[in-house]
Enzyme design. Structure first.
Site, PDB file in Angstrom:
ATOM      1  N   LYS A  37       0.874  -1.238  -0.040  1.00  0.00           N
ATOM      2  CA  LYS A  37      -0.072   0.050   0.182  1.00  0.00           C
ATOM      3  C   LYS A  37       0.732   1.359   0.177  1.00  0.00           C
ATOM      4  O   LYS A  37       0.545   2.027   0.604  1.00  0.00           O
ATOM      5  CB  LYS A  37      -0.945   0.031   1.373  1.00  0.00           C
ATOM      6  N   ARG A  38       1.769   1.188  -0.809  1.00  0.00           N
ATOM      7  CA  ARG A  38       2.722   2.525  -1.037  1.00  0.00           C
ATOM      8  C   ARG A  38       2.024   3.550  -1.746  1.00  0.00           C
ATOM      9  O   ARG A  38       1.047   3.475  -2.333  1.00  0.00           O
ATOM     10  CB  ARG A  38       3.878   2.089  -1.809  1.00  0.00           C
TER      11      ARG A  38
END
Length: 271
Positions: free
Chosen positions: A93-94
């Site tokens: 979930k960058r």
């Protein structure tokens, strides 16, 4: 792995199962804790037991980062151990500015050799584009998540009509194509799948929330499947923590087989 190869695996195994490797040291069987790398040993046995039923594995990076350098080593060994014909998802979930995203992309695509990474899209195109510069690698954008707080922003109405998550789906298609972009859609939001398929008819969807979180596999399959399946349905706790004894891997394999059998039926019915 490209889309054609992924679809071939789905057809070969009659499965669109993704096994989430959210490996919590406090939840794995106690007899593993005396080993040199209990996290990897747990993952290894889970993979051995479920690989014939799964087309993807999704390590949640937070569960490895929490252990510092040793956790990163466990993660790398896990990625390396997964069979090469099985799709790998770095659930990281960058989401950051371009130069930082470029470094994240290099970390997970070049260093770890993952097939894909989950990305938050809310900093816009320049935070996502660096991940799309790699051949046969995928960005999985968060679109409509199943957590309670997801509605705080994702379902906000826009002045021009529609909701924010719908604009994410529409706008992001300008950044990459169906061989580069997937979308996260929570299984507990299955009521929105028909609308989502109207916006992104040909993209793959990563669907967490089936099983322990209460999502319906039948509804997801009925409303989310397209002519090349287009689904990766994730189960984590319902498989990897189904049993806490020395037989944990065998039980995980049984749970994965049960889901695969259901998926085979839905592929026959809806594909």
């Amino acid at each position: 792995m490209n889309r054609a190869a992924l679809f071939e695996q789905i057809k070969k195994k009659s499965s669109y199962l993704c096994v989430g490797l959210d490996t919590d040291i406090q939840k794995i069987p106690k007899h593993l804790l005396d080993l040199e790398d209990p996290i990897f040993e747990f993952n290894k046995q889970i993979i051995d037991a479920t690989a014939k039923y799964a087309v993807a594995y999704k390590p949640n990076i937070a569960f490895y980062e929490a252990h510092g350098i040793e956790g990163w080593k466990s993660l790398q060994k896990t990625i390396d151990y997964i069979p090469k014909d099985i799709f790998t998802i770095a659930d990281a979930k960058r989401g950051d500015i371009g130069n930082t995203s470029k470094m994240y992309a290099r970390a997970f695509f070049e260093q770890m050799d993952c097939d894909s990474i989950t990305v938050a899209p809310y900093m816009g195109e320049d935070s996502v584009k660096p991940f799309l510069d790699f051949d046969n690698k995928w960005v999985i954008l968060l679109a409509l998540t199943s957590n309670a707080g997801g509605k705080d922003f994702q379902n906000l109405g826009l002045n021009k009509g529609g909701e924010l998550y719908e604009e994410v789906l529409r706008k992001s298609q300008e950044w990459g194509d169906t061989d580069q972009l997937m979308y996260v859609v929570g299984a507990t939001r299955a009521e929105a799948l028909q609308n989502i398929r109207n916006i992104v008819p040909d993209h793959f969807l990563l669907v967490p929330g089936v099983g322990a979180q209460g999502g319906s596999l039948e509804e997801v399959s009925k409303y989310g499947m397209n002519n090349h399946c287009g689904l990766l349905v994730n189960s984590s706790r319902g498989i990897i923590y189904a049993d806490n004894s020395a037989d944990f891997a065998a039980v995980a394999g049984q749970k994965a087989e049960e889901l695969q059998a259901q998926m085979a039926g839905f592929l026959d019915k809806y594909l």
